[in-house]
Design an enzyme around this catalytic site. Structure first.
Site, mmCIF file in Angstrom:
data_model
loop_
_atom_site.group_PDB
_atom_site.id
_atom_site.type_symbol
_atom_site.label_atom_id
_atom_site.label_comp_id
_atom_site.label_asym_id
_atom_site.label_seq_id
_atom_site.Cartn_x
_atom_site.Cartn_y
_atom_site.Cartn_z
ATOM 1 N N ASN A 6 -2.288 7.449 -5.019
ATOM 2 C CA ASN A 6 -1.730 8.647 -5.615
ATOM 3 C C ASN A 6 -1.996 8.675 -7.117
ATOM 4 O O ASN A 6 -2.839 9.446 -7.589
ATOM 5 C CB ASN A 6 -0.229 8.720 -5.320
ATOM 6 N N ASP A 7 -1.341 7.801 -7.845
ATOM 7 C CA ASP A 7 -1.478 7.846 -9.299
ATOM 8 C C ASP A 7 -2.902 7.565 -9.764
ATOM 9 O O ASP A 7 -3.347 8.116 -10.767
ATOM 10 C CB ASP A 7 -0.524 6.836 -9.936
#
Lengths: 97, 454
Positions: free
Chosen positions: B381-382
């Site tokens: 995600n990040d």
């Protein structure tokens, strides 16, 4: 051995360490860390003398605990690093169809 | 005399083997041999030390080695590759506690001077901090304790007081050394507390930094113990490990665009509010995803820790083979902080038989991302969040990310629309070329594989 001599060794090894480790590719960083765990188990060598010198019962106890922990690092560290490195394989040249 | 000369020469050989072993770790082809040489060096050092005249009794040594070797061998054989970070964290701690005890035992030697006592103090302090810090890190990694950063008012003041107390009791102890001195026990207690205090404010997502740093500490503790027992092999090996941990720490910090002080002292996750991202997510079915994949000639997988949690690496490999048979070029793009420790993803994929030449670093894949037909994000995600590039208000702004949004099409495999580990919203999910494949990653990939075999 005097302080200056030991500190000299310390300085040279730190620089050598930086040179060596910065060449390790990122795909091998996990094995590098577990291998470093194993190497830091080198305290085993110091612990052996404490555990076997028979100076006082308490020193022997401390030495024995240190031997046990350091051996976990040495044996566990090298074995698991070997296990991991065994998984890294190059692509076979002839691609199987 | 000649006895100690022989031992010291064996230490030179051992140190040489450690250094050469680390050098061979520079390439996956020679790494295994390097590890073997390093182990050989350790074996030589231990065997020659056992021949030392200082060692009179062997029974306690044998007991210690038997316990250590069986625990170590058992752990090395049974550990899951997903559990490697926990194991390395524990081993860091064991290295620390071993140095603590070696330093402590050195106090019972006859010839104590101020310098030796000072190095004993250092090995006990660093060893203690490494031990308790590693145990907390292990607890956070194995989710035995909450991974959220623990921050409270006056934390810095408490830590400064703690540090002051350690220095003060250290000074008193160095003036009156003794193996059972009250001040010694106080130092040990304070060092253990400091280790806990140092790691609790650090969040789960920052764990790669923490284990690298603790790795370094365990080496420094060994080097300090080397000074305490006057052993140059401990100093050499300890500083090699110390240097290795520091380099990895730097790499991890750089990959998150954060300074070490920022990681260590400010609980991440407690970030400022940001505006919610407006937009529409476009879900896709496995069937439609299959049609796009079938037409793709270049596919990049971007795995994150979520892949490991879902145990999806083996099905990913299977899908990868199907895509290759279909004529596509498949690569795996790996962000330096993907996973819970440096290089974690690489090991997980290697375990799933992905050849290492298919594992590509972030800096190599980003320049050619626009030639990629499909980028498949699995459990990451990040590290693929474009706001790190575009949104100056984003807490992760400036962090280098894998630019999957520049690929022709992006598939994001995701359980639901929850935000990532750092709690930051991800505009990638609302992107024009993004398609969301909701569900368990392993099942979703399984569906794609079934589509291929139809």
């Amino acid at each position: 051995m005097d302080i200056v001599f030991l500190t000299f060794i310390l300085m040279l090894s730190i620089f050598l360490g930086f040179e060596l480790i910065s060449k390790v590719p990122s795909i091998l960083h996990t094995p590098l860390m577990s291998g470093a765990n194993a190497i830091s188990g080198i305290t085993l060598v110091g612990a052996l003398v404490s555990a076997g010198a028979d100076e006082s019962a308490f020193a022997t106890l401390l030495g024995t605990i240190a031997v046990a922990f350091a051996t976990i690092n040495v044996v566990g560290g090298y074995l698991v690093t070997d296990r991991m490195l065994g998984m890294f394989k190059k692509k076979e040249i002839e691609h199987k169809k | 005399m000649s006895n100690s000369l022989v031992i010291n020469f064996s230490y030179i050989i051992a140190a040489g083997l450690f250094i050469f072993g680390l050098k061979l770790l520079g390439s996956p082809e020679t790494a295994r041999r390097g590890n073997f040489l390093s182990a050989l060096g350790m074996f030589i050092a231990v065997v020659f030390t056992l021949a030392s005249q200082e060692i009179i009794a062997y029974h306690w040594i044998i007991i210690g080695i038997l316990i250590g070797a069986s625990v170590g061998a058992y752990a090395a054989r049974t550990v899951q590759m997903t559990g490697m970070p926990e194991m390395v964290a524990l081993f860091n701690g064991f290295g620390g506690i071993a140095s603590l005890f070696v330093g402590w035992a050195a106090l019972f030697n006859a010839d104590l001077n101020t310098f030796v006592v000072f190095t004993v103090f250092l090995s006990i302090l660093i060893g203690g901090v490494t031990f308790s810090g590693s145990l907390v890190a292990w607890g956070k990694l194995s989710e035995k304790i909450d991974g959220k950063p623990i921050v409270f008012d006056g934390q810095r003041l408490a830590n400064s007081l703690l540090l002051g107390a350690i220095i003060l009791s250290g000074l008193i102890f160095i003036a009156n050394p003794g193996g059972t001195s009250f001040w010694l026990f106080l130092i040990i207690a304070l060092a253990l507390t400091l280790g806990v205090m140092a790691v609790i404010p650090i969040g789960g997502a920052d764990m790669p930094v923490v284990i690298s740093l603790l790795n370094s500490y365990s080496g420094i503790a060994a080097a300090a113990a080397g000074f305490a027992v006057n052993n140059n092999l401990l100093i050499v090996a300890g500083s090699l490990v110390g240097a290795s941990g520091i380099i990895l720490t730097q790499i991890m910090c750089k990959a998150m665009n954060r300074s070490l002080t920022n990681v260590l002292f400010s609980g991440f996750g407690a970030v400022k509010k940001q505006e919610a991202i407006e937009g529409e997510v476009k879900p896709i079915t496995a069937e439609d995803a299959f049609y796009i994949l079938e037409a793709a000639s270049s596919v990049v997988f971007v795995p994150g820790y979520g892949m490991a949690v879902a145990q999806a690496q083996h099905v990913v490999k299977e899908l990868c083979e199907l895509l290759e048979e279909n004529g596509a070029e498949v690569n795996f793009a790996i962000h330096p902080v993907a996973g819970r420790m440096p290089g974690h993803m690489n090991v997980l994929l290697a375990e799933a038989d992905v050849p290492y030449d298919q594992l590509v670093e972030m800096d190599d894949i980003n320049p050619r991302m626009d030639t990629v037909d499909v980028a498949i994000v699995i459990g990451a995600n990040d590290v693929v969040n474009p706001s790190a590039r575009e949104n100056e208000n984003s807490p992760i702004y400036g962090m280098p990310v894998i630019n999957v949004d520049k690929a022709q099409t992006v598939f994001v495999l995701k359980r639901s629309m929850a935000s990532g580990f750092s709690g930051v919203d991800n505009p990638l999910f609302f992107g024009e070329n993004t398609r969301m494949l909701f569900g368990d990653a392993k099942e979703s990939i399984g569906k794609l594989i079934r589509e291929f075999s139809n």
